[in-house]
Design a protein around this motif. Structure first.
Motif, short mmCIF file in Angstrom:
data_model
loop_
_atom_site.label_atom_id
_atom_site.label_comp_id
_atom_site.label_asym_id
_atom_site.label_seq_id
_atom_site.Cartn_x
_atom_site.Cartn_y
_atom_site.Cartn_z
N HIS A 262 0.87 -1.18 0.00
CA HIS A 262 0.00 0.00 0.00
C HIS A 262 0.91 1.23 0.00
CE1 HIS A 262 -2.97 2.90 1.87
NE2 HIS A 262 -3.61 2.43 0.82
N ILE A 263 1.00 1.88 -1.14
CA ILE A 263 1.99 2.93 -1.34
C ILE A 263 1.84 4.11 -0.38
CG2 ILE A 263 2.90 4.59 -3.03
CD1 ILE A 263 2.11 2.48 -5.19
N PRO A 264 0.62 4.61 -0.09
CA PRO A 264 0.50 5.77 0.81
C PRO A 264 0.99 5.51 2.22
CG PRO A 264 -1.49 5.51 -0.50
CD PRO A 264 -0.67 4.28 -0.71
N THR A 265 0.82 4.27 2.73
CA THR A 265 1.19 3.97 4.12
C THR A 265 2.45 3.14 4.23
OG1 THR A 265 -0.16 1.97 4.17
CG2 THR A 265 -1.23 4.04 4.84
N GLY A 266 2.85 2.48 3.14
CA GLY A 266 4.00 1.59 3.19
C GLY A 266 3.69 0.22 3.75
N LEU A 267 2.42 -0.07 4.06
CA LEU A 267 2.05 -1.39 4.57
C LEU A 267 2.29 -2.46 3.51
CD1 LEU A 267 -1.33 -0.66 6.42
CD2 LEU A 267 0.84 -1.34 7.46
N VAL A 268 2.88 -3.58 3.93
CA VAL A 268 3.14 -4.70 3.03
C VAL A 268 2.46 -5.94 3.57
CG1 VAL A 268 4.89 -6.17 1.97
CG2 VAL A 268 5.36 -3.73 2.30
N VAL A 269 1.72 -6.63 2.73
CA VAL A 269 1.03 -7.85 3.11
C VAL A 269 1.36 -8.93 2.10
CG1 VAL A 269 -1.22 -8.97 3.39
CG2 VAL A 269 -0.88 -6.64 4.24
#
Length: 365
Positions: A262-269
């Motif tokens: 998720h580019i805006p938050t940097g979350l990686v799943v």
């Protein structure tokens, strides 16, 4: 087992059953179930499969809750009738004791379920375990915790789906995410969110020295489809790659694993344990949606993590529970104070004492 049975004890149990009718909102739940049954009987109910499954699942949960309460009423009536006949036949006294004992245990369970009043408490959970400080030991500890939760879920009759499991190079796991489905699964398992500390003689240390290691556990709800989350697909980078570690047919021979960023938050799943790329993608988006919802809730509540609890560094001084295997045997929850010397049983999935103990402590705060 209740050893002594008399009318005063049954009066106390009767009062608890009466209280349960109120705090379990039995009349409201019967009305809600009747309305759901009416909807399921409508023509075209299954035209929207996702909505139909959601409503059917809710109806099933209501039926289970109402059946437990009705069973409590039945046991109370059985105990009362048996006690009245006990003067004529001692066998009825035994029957009254057995019914009262079963009723007491059932009321305890009903009272426990009444503590889960949060928006998602009755639903399913996403449990992620990551290694903290400790190197290879932390990877092994991560695998031990994952095994503990899988066994605990089996004890509770819950369904477990491994969404992602990344083996470490030497031993154990680099990470794992489980979807655990069952009544009150999310509410119950919030007790596990935090840092878990293990103390033992390392199986990899030739000098047999004592090692301390850590792992972090994250618990999130599986969000219903009607929950709105600000998730623009254009903000998500989707990468596919070949799954690693154990898997079924084709899992390790095709690019079925999925990584979402998720580019805006940097979350990686990541998700790689389902049979197809599409299934892995759906599961990964489910986890990402839950994490984004958590972030939104945290902002609204002006705290770090309302659903997961306070985030701490996965290291010494931040743990919620200690598991000591050497120089003595002890598992102790540092919040509730619950402890036991039977470490093997706890790691084997016998967690109820700690889960229930935590929620008793939480409710009392």
């Amino acid at each position: 087992m209740i050893e002594d049975i008399d009318s005063r004890l049954l009066d106390q149990l009767g009062a608890r059953v009466s209280d349960a009718q109120g705090y379990l909102r039995i009349d409201e739940r019967r009305a809600e179930l009747a309305e759901l049954d009416r909807k399921t009987a409508e023509p075209g109910f299954w035209d929207d499969v996702s909505r139909a499954q959601q409503l059917s699942k809710r109806a099933g949960a209501l039926r289970d809750a109402l059946a437990e309460y009705d069973r409590a009423v039945e046991l109370l009536e059985l105990a009362q009738t048996a006690l009245e006949l006990a003067d004529e036949d001692e066998a009825f006294a035994t029957e009254a004791r057995e019914a009262a004992g079963a009723l007491s245990e059932l009321i305890d369970e009903l009272e426990l379920s009444s503590w889960f009043t949060g928006r998602f408490d009755e639903g399913d959970a996403l449990v992620t375990v990551n290694p903290g400080q400790g190197g290879m030991e932390a990877n092994d500890w991560t695998a031990m915790l994952v095994n503990m939760y899988v066994r605990y879920a089996a004890e509770k009759g819950w369904k477990v789906t491994v969404l992602d499991e990344q083996p470490a190079e030497a031993m154990g796991l680099d990470r794992a995410t489980l979807q655990i489905e069952g009544r009150n699964a999310y509410g119950m398992l919030t007790s596990e969110a935090g840092v878990h500390r293990l103390v033992r003689i390392s199986p990899t240390d030739e000098k047999e020295r004592r090692h301390t290691t850590f792992a972090g556990v994250e618990v999130l709800p599986v969000l219903p489809d009607d929950i709105e989350v600000d998730l623009n697909p254009a903000d998500v980078r989707v990468d596919v790659y070949r799954s690693s570690g154990p898997g079924g047919q084709c899992v390790n021979t095709t690019d079925s694993a999925v990584r979402l960023t998720h580019i805006p938050t940097g979350l990686v799943v990541t998700c790689q344990n389902q049979k197809s790329q599409l299934q892995n993608k759906d599961a990964a988006f489910r986890v990402l949606k839950a994490r984004l919802y958590e972030l939104e809730e945290a902002k609204r509540a002006d705290e770090l993590a309302e659903l997961r609890g306070e985030r701490k560094e996965v290291s010494f001084g931040s743990q919620i529970r200690n598991y000591v295997m050497y120089p003595y045997q002890l598992v102790k929850d540092l919040r509730s104070g619950v402890e036991t010397g039977n470490v093997e049983a706890v790691l084997g999935g016998q967690l109820d004492e700690f889960v229930v103990g935590y929620h008793k402590w939480r409710v009392a705060q």
